[in-house]
Motif scaffolding. Structure first.
Motif, short mmCIF file in Angstrom:
data_model
loop_
_atom_site.label_atom_id
_atom_site.label_comp_id
_atom_site.label_asym_id
_atom_site.label_seq_id
_atom_site.Cartn_x
_atom_site.Cartn_y
_atom_site.Cartn_z
N UNK A 14 0.83 -1.20 0.00
CA UNK A 14 0.00 0.00 0.00
C UNK A 14 0.87 1.26 0.00
N UNK A 15 1.87 1.28 0.88
CA UNK A 15 2.74 2.45 0.98
C UNK A 15 3.55 2.65 -0.29
N UNK A 16 3.98 1.56 -0.91
CA UNK A 16 4.76 1.66 -2.15
C UNK A 16 3.92 2.22 -3.30
N UNK A 17 2.64 1.84 -3.35
CA UNK A 17 1.75 2.40 -4.36
C UNK A 17 1.62 3.91 -4.17
N UNK A 18 1.50 4.34 -2.91
CA UNK A 18 1.41 5.77 -2.63
C UNK A 18 2.68 6.50 -3.07
N UNK A 19 3.83 5.93 -2.79
CA UNK A 19 5.10 6.56 -3.19
C UNK A 19 5.27 6.56 -4.70
N UNK A 20 4.75 5.53 -5.36
CA UNK A 20 4.81 5.50 -6.83
C UNK A 20 3.95 6.60 -7.43
N UNK A 21 2.74 6.76 -6.92
CA UNK A 21 1.78 7.71 -7.50
C UNK A 21 2.03 9.15 -7.10
N UNK A 22 2.74 9.34 -5.99
CA UNK A 22 3.05 10.69 -5.52
C UNK A 22 4.57 10.78 -5.31
N UNK A 23 5.31 11.16 -6.36
CA UNK A 23 6.78 11.14 -6.32
C UNK A 23 7.39 11.92 -5.15
N UNK A 24 6.67 12.94 -4.67
CA UNK A 24 7.21 13.73 -3.55
C UNK A 24 7.32 12.92 -2.26
N UNK A 25 6.69 11.73 -2.23
CA UNK A 25 6.74 10.88 -1.04
C UNK A 25 7.91 9.89 -1.06
N UNK A 26 8.56 9.77 -2.20
CA UNK A 26 9.62 8.78 -2.32
C UNK A 26 10.80 9.09 -1.41
N UNK A 27 11.29 8.04 -0.76
CA UNK A 27 12.42 8.20 0.15
C UNK A 27 12.04 8.76 1.51
N UNK A 28 10.72 8.93 1.76
CA UNK A 28 10.25 9.50 3.02
C UNK A 28 9.45 8.46 3.81
N UNK A 29 9.37 8.65 5.14
CA UNK A 29 8.60 7.71 5.98
C UNK A 29 7.11 7.91 5.79
N UNK A 30 6.48 7.00 5.04
CA UNK A 30 5.08 7.12 4.67
C UNK A 30 4.30 5.96 5.27
N UNK A 31 3.10 6.26 5.75
CA UNK A 31 2.20 5.20 6.20
C UNK A 31 0.83 5.43 5.58
N UNK A 32 0.09 4.34 5.42
CA UNK A 32 -1.31 4.42 4.98
C UNK A 32 -2.16 4.23 6.22
N UNK A 33 -3.02 5.20 6.50
CA UNK A 33 -3.85 5.15 7.69
C UNK A 33 -4.23 6.55 8.13
N UNK A 34 -4.89 6.62 9.27
CA UNK A 34 -5.34 7.90 9.82
C UNK A 34 -4.41 8.37 10.93
N UNK A 35 -4.17 9.68 10.98
CA UNK A 35 -3.31 10.25 12.02
C UNK A 35 -4.08 10.60 13.29
N UNK A 36 -5.37 10.28 13.33
CA UNK A 36 -6.18 10.61 14.50
C UNK A 36 -5.71 9.81 15.72
N UNK A 37 -6.17 10.25 16.89
CA UNK A 37 -5.76 9.59 18.13
C UNK A 37 -6.13 8.11 18.14
N UNK A 38 -7.17 7.75 17.41
CA UNK A 38 -7.63 6.37 17.41
C UNK A 38 -7.30 5.66 16.09
N UNK A 39 -6.45 6.30 15.29
CA UNK A 39 -6.07 5.72 14.01
C UNK A 39 -5.14 4.52 14.16
N UNK A 40 -5.12 3.68 13.14
CA UNK A 40 -4.25 2.50 13.11
C UNK A 40 -3.52 2.46 11.77
N UNK A 41 -2.26 2.06 11.79
CA UNK A 41 -1.46 2.01 10.58
C UNK A 41 -1.84 0.77 9.76
#
Length: 356
Positions: A14-41
């Motif tokens: 999932x994270x690799x697809x995001x980095x592929x589709x959004x080049x600005x994310x490549x090489x950065x710590x990316x997660x798929x999920x919500x950043x809310x207090x109750x979010x899960x990666x």
């Protein structure tokens, strides 16, 4: 004839697809999920994993480990499209493809469509085609059975390949840490450690009767894989082993009436899913996750399939039996042990839904 089994596992899918589709994310710590207090990666890039961030981790814990973590909302439709592209590549080589989830599958290439004798060559070609078609990398494991191929694919991630030849099987299994065994979760590993089992070679001290005594139905499986034996075929049409529903609440449940209301909602949702699946099961399992992330389950098994009325009664019984002494973060209900299905050790009941 020695079987030739390949396990393909996409790297941080999932994270690799995001980095592929959004080049600005490549090489950065990316997660798929919500950043809310109750979010899960749901998935973490390898850059995020360097900070100890993992899938299924609470987002607030992940942020403590990596304050500059980048969160992306999931795009499951995109992930499913990419997964379909990858499966098309698999079917160029064999129809014996057993998907475990969107991002991994077993392939039996003993007799393959291209007549290639070397399973290693097939795996290498598949990895290259995946890269060319999707711009994503995959790791591959090659061996004589599913257990060995699965374990092998984890040896050189990301973008790696590992081959366990028949002559090397026993030596490989004997030195393998028990936590690396496919089917050995945290609780099983803890139990094995209590029995002074730390590596594959330690399992060889136990005969079959003792393995079944300590581990029940899974004992036969552990006894066999310690000897490199796994006769399970690659099954192209693997059926679901369970139908379930769960909910993570925006606020922890502390009131008994709230809990009962949520159980009723879950039950109604589960009834709809069962009707859609056409399944009838004999085991109902309640899952409870508390505010401190401790998780418990309680199950009831009947001789006959559980109908809607029994589902309500059993759910109430399970709630009464569960020690609900802390605020509740998540509740879930699952029906399994489907009518007419062959029993299989719990360790082998593979998930075929999204991996969270």
């Amino acid at each position: 004839m020695t079987r030739k089994i390949i396990h393909i596992d996409m790297d941080a899918f999932f994270a690799s697809v995001e980095q592929r589709d959004f080049p600005e994310l490549r090489g950065k710590p990316v997660v798929v999920g919500s950043s809310s207090d109750r979010g899960v990666i749901a998935a973490a890039s390898y850059e995020a994993r360097k900070y100890g961030v993992r899938s299924a981790m609470a987002s607030k814990v992940a942020l403590r480990r990596c304050p500059h973590l980048i969160f992306q909302k999931h795009r499951f439709e995109v992930y499913k499209e990419v997964s379909a592209q990858i499966r098309e590549i698999f079917f160029e080589y064999t129809d014996l493809v057993e998907p475990l989830s969107l991002d991994e599958a077993f392939l039996d290439v003993t007799q393959n469509k291209k007549g290639i004798e070397s399973a290693t060559q097939v795996a290498r070609e598949i990895k290259q085609k995946i890269l060319e078609k999707t711009q994503l990398t995959a790791s591959a494991g090659v061996s004589a059975n599913k257990f060995l191929a699965k374990v092998a694919s984890d040896q050189r991630k990301p973008n790696g390949m590992y081959i366990i030849k028949p002559k090397d099987v026993q030596a490989f299994v004997e030195q393998l840490p028990i936590e690396k065994f496919f089917g050995v979760g945290k609780k099983t590993a803890e139990k094995m450690h209590q029995l002074d089992i730390h590596k594959g070679k330690d399992l060889l001290r136990f005969d079959l009767a003792r393995m079944i005594h300590y581990f029940g139905k899974a004992g036969q499986y552990f006894y066999d894989i310690a000897r490199g034996i796994d006769e399970r075929p690659v099954r192209p049409h693997r059926e679901r082993k369970s139908v379930g529903i769960e909910n993570t609440f925006s606020k922890d449940l502390v009131d008994e009436q709230q809990i009962k209301l949520e159980i009723e909602r879950l039950k109604a949702g589960l009834v709809k899913r069962l009707a859609k699946s056409g399944k009838q099961g004999k085991t109902l399992t309640l899952k409870v996750k508390f505010d401190n992330f401790e998780q418990i389950t309680r199950s009831k098994t009947l001789q006959e399939p559980i109908d809607q009325k029994l589902l309500s009664e059993l759910a109430v019984e399970l709630i009464r039996e569960a020690p609900l002494n802390r605020p509740i973060r998540l509740l879930g209900l699952t029906i399994s042990n489907f009518k007419g299905e062959d029993e299989e050790p719990e360790a082998l009941q593979l998930l075929i839904d999204f991996k969270y």
